[in-house]
Design an enzyme around this catalytic site. Structure first.
Site, PDB file in Angstrom:
ATOM      1  N   HIS A  46      28.518  30.489 -78.398  1.00  0.00           N
ATOM      2  CA  HIS A  46      27.258  29.893 -77.957  1.00  0.00           C
ATOM      3  C   HIS A  46      26.105  30.572 -78.697  1.00  0.00           C
ATOM      4  CE1 HIS A  46      28.677  28.278 -73.779  1.00  0.00           C
ATOM      5  NE2 HIS A  46      29.599  28.099 -74.720  1.00  0.00           N
ATOM      6  N   GLU A  48      23.201  31.679 -77.780  1.00  0.00           N
ATOM      7  CA  GLU A  48      22.592  32.854 -77.152  1.00  0.00           C
ATOM      8  C   GLU A  48      23.471  34.100 -77.305  1.00  0.00           C
ATOM      9  OE1 GLU A  48      21.523  29.251 -74.502  1.00  0.00           O
ATOM     10  OE2 GLU A  48      23.221  29.932 -75.680  1.00  0.00           O
ATOM     11  N   CYS A  76      23.806  29.291 -70.057  1.00  0.00           N
ATOM     12  CA  CYS A  76      24.942  29.182 -69.133  1.00  0.00           C
ATOM     13  C   CYS A  76      25.244  30.572 -68.556  1.00  0.00           C
ATOM     14  CB  CYS A  76      26.158  28.619 -69.876  1.00  0.00           C
ATOM     15  SG  CYS A  76      26.943  29.804 -70.996  1.00  0.00           S
ATOM     16  N   CYS A  79      26.248  33.164 -71.257  1.00  0.00           N
ATOM     17  CA  CYS A  79      25.114  33.596 -72.070  1.00  0.00           C
ATOM     18  C   CYS A  79      24.145  34.450 -71.254  1.00  0.00           C
ATOM     19  CB  CYS A  79      24.399  32.385 -72.646  1.00  0.00           C
ATOM     20  SG  CYS A  79      25.421  31.472 -73.829  1.00  0.00           S
TER      21      CYS A  79
END
Length: 167
Positions: A46, A48, A76, A79
């Site tokens: 991801h 992040e 999420c 993250c």
């Protein structure tokens, strides 16, 4: 945030989900990265998480106190865990999952709930360039785990580990 939006667009052009993240400290960009979860076939890729990793590598510390992370979408739980563990002081995001219910399932636990659970109090600002963040998904049609699929119970497992299990 505009850089994060550009990275999200680039991620989509590369065949991935349009997410982007930028980490800044003292007006200096430490990391600017797009999502590559699908391209890398790795659920931890991801934007992040990748940005936290890159900023930690660049600064030589896992402590990113004094930093701000800009993310095109509300982070999420995975993250958020990376962001809070790195002690990032400020989280700025464009849109939330609720802004695109046809793509995202609603989440009962939100970013601020996770922060409270971590006993961490970052400044959280949502809705920054929200319309632009939503627009990044205008050509994206794959739903994100809106419906779950289950493997047929009678099907045989496949792959290396299932071969070992059958021996």
């Amino acid at each position: 945030m505009r850089i994060a939006l550009q990275l999200a667009e680039q991620s989509q052009l590369n065949g991935d989900v349009p997410f982007g993240a930028v980490i800044v400290k003292n007006r200096c960009v430490l990391a600017a990265i797009g999502n590559s979860e699908h391209a890398d076939q790795n659920v931890t890729r991801h934007a992040e998480v990748k940005a936290v990793s890159a900023a930690s590598t660049l600064t030589g510390t896992r402590n990113l106190t004094g930093c701000t992370i800009y993310s095109t979408v509300e982070p999420c739980p995975m993250c958020a865990g990376a962001i809070f563990h790195a002690c990032i002081d400020r989280v700025v995001y464009g849109m939330s999952r609720d802004d695109l219910p046809h793509l995202f399932r609603s989440r009962a636990i939100r970013l601020w709930d996770l922060a409270q659970d971590w006993h961490y109090n970052p400044q959280i600002t949502g809705g920054v360039l929200k319309d632009e963040a939503i627009a990044a998904f205008s050509n994206y049609n794959d739903a994100f785990r809106v419906a779950h699929t289950h493997q047929d119970e009678e099907s045989q497992p496949s792959g290396f580990f299932s071969t070992l299990a059958l021996q």
